[in-house]
Design an enzyme around this catalytic site. Structure first.
Site, PDB file in Angstrom:
ATOM      1  N   HIS A  77       0.853  -1.187   0.000  1.00 15.77           N
ATOM      2  CA  HIS A  77       0.000   0.000   0.000  1.00 15.77           C
ATOM      3  C   HIS A  77       0.889   1.238   0.000  1.00 15.77           C
ATOM      4  O   HIS A  77       1.782   1.368   0.840  1.00 15.77           O
ATOM      5  CB  HIS A  77      -0.911   0.017   1.224  1.00 15.77           C
ATOM      6  N   PRO A  78       0.667   2.175  -0.934  1.00 15.53           N
ATOM      7  CA  PRO A  78       1.571   3.320  -1.065  1.00 15.53           C
ATOM      8  C   PRO A  78       1.365   4.422  -0.033  1.00 15.53           C
ATOM      9  O   PRO A  78       2.227   5.280   0.126  1.00 15.53           O
ATOM     10  CB  PRO A  78       1.257   3.842  -2.470  1.00 15.53           C
ATOM     11  N   ASP A  79       0.235   4.405   0.678  1.00 15.05           N
ATOM     12  CA  ASP A  79      -0.040   5.512   1.601  1.00 15.05           C
ATOM     13  C   ASP A  79      -0.967   5.028   2.711  1.00 15.05           C
ATOM     14  O   ASP A  79      -2.119   5.442   2.805  1.00 15.05           O
ATOM     15  CB  ASP A  79      -0.669   6.680   0.838  1.00 15.05           C
ATOM     16  N   LEU A  80      -0.450   4.164   3.554  1.00 13.93           N
ATOM     17  CA  LEU A  80      -1.264   3.518   4.581  1.00 13.93           C
ATOM     18  C   LEU A  80      -1.435   4.452   5.775  1.00 13.93           C
ATOM     19  O   LEU A  80      -0.528   4.619   6.590  1.00 13.93           O
ATOM     20  CB  LEU A  80      -0.596   2.213   5.011  1.00 13.93           C
ATOM     21  N   GLN A  81      -2.592   5.070   5.856  1.00 13.32           N
ATOM     22  CA  GLN A  81      -2.906   5.958   6.968  1.00 13.32           C
ATOM     23  C   GLN A  81      -4.407   5.945   7.208  1.00 13.32           C
ATOM     24  O   GLN A  81      -5.178   5.388   6.422  1.00 13.32           O
ATOM     25  CB  GLN A  81      -2.410   7.376   6.685  1.00 13.32           C
TER      26      GLN A  81
END
Length: 220
Positions: free
Chosen positions: A52-56
């Site tokens: 996942h490129p932007d796990l938030q």
């Protein structure tokens, strides 16, 4: 074009930080944590692995019954890119990039755990202060309850202790020292005792498809 199921309860970020969203109790947060762990483990164990490129928290949607759904359209660009097999000359670099991405997701998951139990924003000008305070609580003589969201009326001490241990392991500065998502999920499940089936949205019209996906984790 992709069509995603509507998630009526907004994002995890909104539910944790916006005043006009319903409060999530301790058990609800544990269910979210386990749902995320199962999903990320499944992504990491695909062939090729999906990072996942932007796990938030803003990339996590909550279903009508409060279950977590990871959603970020940019992740599918990663799927396409990773689906292109590298040539022999690029194979070593490719594996290194994937390994770094997996370790990065593990770090992000640790930060997410901290955000979920503390109710505090991790990505702000005070991010390092939050991580520092967490490490002081975890490794020092202070009670781990100092990490808890003050709006929580109750929690289970053994679950909090395990989560704090997982956070500490996930945010290791050396990526190679961080555990895999399989190890993390097993550790959390032992303490929290929420299965993939229990973490799945029960009111979802696509519940059968989600259970089929998660069954690979259950059998693993």
């Amino acid at each position: 074009m992709m069509v995603l199921e509507y998630a009526p309860n907004g994002t995890l970020h909104e539910n944790l930080h916006a005043e006009d969203f319903e409060h999530i109790d301790w058990r609800g947060r544990m269910r979210i944590i386990m749902g995320l762990a199962y999903c990320i483990q499944h992504m990491h164990e695909l062939s090729p692995p999906v990072v996942h490129p932007d796990l938030q928290s803003s990339a996590i949607l909550l279903s009508e019954d409060g279950a977590a759904k990871i959603a970020d359209m940019s992740v599918w660009h990663e799927v396409i890119a990773d689906g292109k097999r590298p040539t022999n000359g690029d194979l070593v670099d490719h594996h290194e990039q994937v390994s770094a991405g997996l370790a990065g997701n593990v770090y992000s998951f640790g930060v997410l755990l901290l955000e979920i139990i503390s109710g505090k924003l991790p990505y702000s000008e005070h991010e390092w202060s939050l991580l520092s305070s967490a490490l002081e609580c975890i490794t020092g003589d202070r009670s781990m309850s100092c990490l808890l969201d003050p709006s929580l009326n109750a929690h289970k001490e053994n679950e909090l202790e395990t989560i704090c241990e997982v956070i500490q392991a996930c945010i290791q500065s050396d990526p190679s020292s961080r555990p895999s998502m399989r190890e993390i999920t097993a550790r959390l499940r032992e303490a929290v005792a929420i299965s993939p089936v229990a973490a799945t949205p029960r009111l979802s019209p696509l519940w059968w498809a989600e259970l089929e996906v998660l069954s690979t984790v259950e059998a693993g």
